[in-house]
Write a protein that holds these residues in place. Structure first.
Motif, PDB file in Angstrom:
ATOM      1  N   THR A  88       0.822  -1.213   0.000  1.00  0.00           N
ATOM      2  CA  THR A  88       0.000   0.000   0.000  1.00  0.00           C
ATOM      3  C   THR A  88       0.856   1.263   0.000  1.00  0.00           C
ATOM      4  O   THR A  88       0.435   2.296  -0.522  1.00  0.00           O
ATOM      5  N   SER A  89       2.060   1.184   0.556  1.00  0.00           N
ATOM      6  CA  SER A  89       2.951   2.348   0.573  1.00  0.00           C
ATOM      7  C   SER A  89       3.316   2.797  -0.842  1.00  0.00           C
ATOM      8  O   SER A  89       3.619   3.971  -1.066  1.00  0.00           O
ATOM      9  N   ARG A  90       3.288   1.867  -1.774  1.00  0.00           N
ATOM     10  CA  ARG A  90       3.655   2.171  -3.171  1.00  0.00           C
ATOM     11  C   ARG A  90       2.717   3.199  -3.777  1.00  0.00           C
ATOM     12  O   ARG A  90       3.100   3.933  -4.696  1.00  0.00           O
ATOM     13  N   TYR A  91       1.478   3.259  -3.262  1.00  0.00           N
ATOM     14  CA  TYR A  91       0.454   4.110  -3.874  1.00  0.00           C
ATOM     15  C   TYR A  91       0.005   5.254  -2.969  1.00  0.00           C
ATOM     16  O   TYR A  91      -1.133   5.712  -3.042  1.00  0.00           O
ATOM     17  N   LEU A  92       0.918   5.694  -2.109  1.00  0.00           N
ATOM     18  CA  LEU A  92       0.642   6.845  -1.239  1.00  0.00           C
ATOM     19  C   LEU A  92       1.442   8.069  -1.666  1.00  0.00           C
ATOM     20  O   LEU A  92       1.692   8.976  -0.878  1.00  0.00           O
ATOM     21  N   GLY A  93       1.861   8.072  -2.927  1.00  0.00           N
ATOM     22  CA  GLY A  93       2.734   9.135  -3.432  1.00  0.00           C
ATOM     23  C   GLY A  93       2.131  10.522  -3.382  1.00  0.00           C
ATOM     24  O   GLY A  93       2.862  11.521  -3.309  1.00  0.00           O
ATOM     25  N   GLU A  94       0.808  10.611  -3.447  1.00  0.00           N
ATOM     26  CA  GLU A  94       0.174  11.932  -3.407  1.00  0.00           C
ATOM     27  C   GLU A  94       0.249  12.554  -2.016  1.00  0.00           C
ATOM     28  O   GLU A  94       0.120  13.767  -1.863  1.00  0.00           O
ATOM     29  N   GLU A  95       0.443  11.719  -0.989  1.00  0.00           N
ATOM     30  CA  GLU A  95       0.456  12.213   0.382  1.00  0.00           C
ATOM     31  C   GLU A  95       1.860  12.283   0.985  1.00  0.00           C
ATOM     32  O   GLU A  95       2.136  13.162   1.807  1.00  0.00           O
ATOM     33  N   TYR A  96       2.733  11.356   0.595  1.00  0.00           N
ATOM     34  CA  TYR A  96       4.062  11.275   1.226  1.00  0.00           C
ATOM     35  C   TYR A  96       5.144  11.125   0.155  1.00  0.00           C
ATOM     36  O   TYR A  96       4.921  10.487  -0.881  1.00  0.00           O
ATOM     37  N   ASP A  97       6.319  11.706   0.434  1.00  0.00           N
ATOM     38  CA  ASP A  97       7.411  11.587  -0.523  1.00  0.00           C
ATOM     39  C   ASP A  97       8.022  10.187  -0.474  1.00  0.00           C
ATOM     40  O   ASP A  97       7.718   9.377   0.406  1.00  0.00           O
ATOM     41  N   ALA A  98       8.899   9.919  -1.435  1.00  0.00           N
ATOM     42  CA  ALA A  98       9.469   8.579  -1.574  1.00  0.00           C
ATOM     43  C   ALA A  98      10.253   8.151  -0.336  1.00  0.00           C
ATOM     44  O   ALA A  98      10.139   7.014   0.134  1.00  0.00           O
ATOM     45  N   ALA A  99      11.056   9.074   0.212  1.00  0.00           N
ATOM     46  CA  ALA A  99      11.893   8.734   1.366  1.00  0.00           C
ATOM     47  C   ALA A  99      11.050   8.308   2.563  1.00  0.00           C
ATOM     48  O   ALA A  99      11.367   7.327   3.248  1.00  0.00           O
ATOM     49  N   MET A 100       9.953   9.016   2.802  1.00  0.00           N
ATOM     50  CA  MET A 100       9.102   8.671   3.934  1.00  0.00           C
ATOM     51  C   MET A 100       8.395   7.343   3.693  1.00  0.00           C
ATOM     52  O   MET A 100       8.266   6.518   4.617  1.00  0.00           O
ATOM     53  N   ARG A 101       7.940   7.102   2.480  1.00  0.00           N
ATOM     54  CA  ARG A 101       7.242   5.849   2.193  1.00  0.00           C
ATOM     55  C   ARG A 101       8.175   4.649   2.335  1.00  0.00           C
ATOM     56  O   ARG A 101       7.780   3.601   2.845  1.00  0.00           O
ATOM     57  N   VAL A 102       9.412   4.797   1.894  1.00  0.00           N
ATOM     58  CA  VAL A 102      10.388   3.715   2.032  1.00  0.00           C
ATOM     59  C   VAL A 102      10.670   3.445   3.509  1.00  0.00           C
ATOM     60  O   VAL A 102      10.663   2.293   3.965  1.00  0.00           O
TER      61      VAL A 102
END
Length: 404
Positions: A234-248
């Motif tokens: 699910t983190s893969r598709y939260l790009g509109e809310e969080y940047d890549a570094a935070m999602r990783v």
């Protein structure tokens, strides 16, 4: 063992309720809820330890016996490897999707989204089947027909709400559901630890397990349980809310936390493995398995199950509708896609039992992980990361083996 446990029921109940209430003060604290880092962690964490937490114990007891905790370690390790592929794609694939250097990137990405939407079809059936099964346990009912009737009604309701554009309003339940679920899990772990400690001190603790498959048959069953630790994607598709570094970072943290929770939980409940899965009511076997811990266990598990399964189904309905619409290049509206999702999920409810749904869902998600591993392997080769290439190629091979 029941006679030995009986005197400590009040202690277990007290620990369960006290720890759950203490955790409520933490998980519902306004500052924590408002923290972007926590919210980004909770989304994948809630999915990973959602329905899997309810069925992992009974199913692993049936398929791996006293080696259930070892099997869970293997599943978590495999999930972490798939998660590594998805994290690599967040960093190296997402930035080039607008102008991909190869048509293969676009094709794999589109296929990934389409396969994930189909995986969501099955997972919605899975979640709502559990929702109905746990709801009926308030009346001690385990009839599969009634479970299907209620599950059909709930999915139809979600489909109509989606077609009317009202599903988004139900998403607010997710925040409450996640908090309730984490409080119950914390209370259960503490209660199990206390009960196990008392039994060890008395010399009453013993591991036993029902007859289960061995060798290749055992491995085949265990590999088919990947859905128990699914949800990190699910983190893969939260790009509109969080940047890549935070999602990783938060996806990795969610997998660490869920791994610790799962392994400790399975290890602690191994002493309560007794009989195999029942002909009816296997979905809710965790309630009967943990009944010796105390009277507070059943209602706490049921409440957490109802909240978490409904919110998870709403989230997946939204995800499936959006992904299906995107995969159709907008030719299918999200509202129509929600109705399609509901119809397919209802069909699955009526043609498969809970264990077949788990098997189908695992295959669907693993096929998605195979595509993500292929995409990550392509990017690793392009970037000259040979170690990563070997890892992701191994993930692809493992995913293919599981699906086959």
């Amino acid at each position: 063992m029941e006679a030995a446990i009986a005197p400590m029921l009040s202690v277990s109940n007290l620990v369960l309720m006290s720890v759950a209430l203490l955790c409520a003060g933490l998980f519902f604290h306004p500052k924590l809820i408002a923290s972007p880092m926590w919210r980004a962690t909770v989304t994948p964490l809630a999915s990973i330890i959602g329905s899997g937490f309810l069925v992992a114990g009974p199913i692993l007891a049936h398929s791996a016996g006293t080696g259930a905790w070892v099997a869970m370690c293997a599943l978590c390790l495999l999930a972490y490897a798939f998660g590594a592929a998805i994290r690599y794609n967040i960093v190296h694939i997402e930035p080039i999707l607008d102008k991909p250097p190869s048509k293969a990137v676009t094709m794999i990405e589109r296929a990934s989204r389409l396969s994930l939407s189909f995986a969501y079809f099955i997972s919605i059936a899975y979640y709502i089947n559990l929702f109905a099964a746990f709801g009926l346990r308030f009346g001690d009912v385990t009839d599969p027909f009634l479970i299907r009737i209620i599950a059909t009604a709930v999915i139809a309701f979600l489909g109509v709400m989606g077609a009317a554009g009202g599903l988004r309003s139900l998403e607010q339940l997710e925040v409450v559901a996640v908090g309730v679920k984490l409080c119950v899990i914390a209370g259960l772990l503490a209660s199990l630890a206390v009960a196990t400690g008392i039994m060890l001190a008395r010399g009453d603790f013993a591991w036993s397990a029902p007859v289960h498959p061995h060798g290749a048959a055992e491995l085949q069953v265990i590999l088919g349980l990947v859905i128990l630790v699914q949800g990190f994607e699910t983190s893969r598709y939260l790009g509109e809310e969080y940047d890549a570094a935070m999602r990783v970072k938060t996806m990795r943290r969610a997998q660490w936390l869920s791994t610790a929770i799962y392994i400790v939980f399975i290890f602690l409940i191994t002493g309560y493995f007794k009989n195999g899965l029942p002909v009816e009511g296997g979905e809710t076997a965790i309630i009967d398995m943990l009944a010796p811990i105390g009277a507070a266990v059943a209602p706490m598990i049921i409440i957490a199950a109802l909240a978490s399964q409904f919110s998870a189904a709403v989230a997946d309905m939204n995800g499936a509708g959006g992904l299906l619409s995107e995969s159709a290049n907008g030719k299918l509206s999200v509202k129509a896609a929600d109705m399609v999702t509901a119809c397919v999920a209802i069909g699955i409810i009526w043609v498969a039992n809970i264990y077949e749904i788990i098997a189908y869902a695992s295959k669907a998600f693993v096929f998605y992980y195979a595509l993500q591993s292929l995409q990550a392997a392509w990017a690793a080769r392009r970037n000259g990361h040979m170690g990563r290439l070997a890892l992701f190629s191994g993930c692809l091979a493992m995913a293919a083996a599981i699906v086959i």
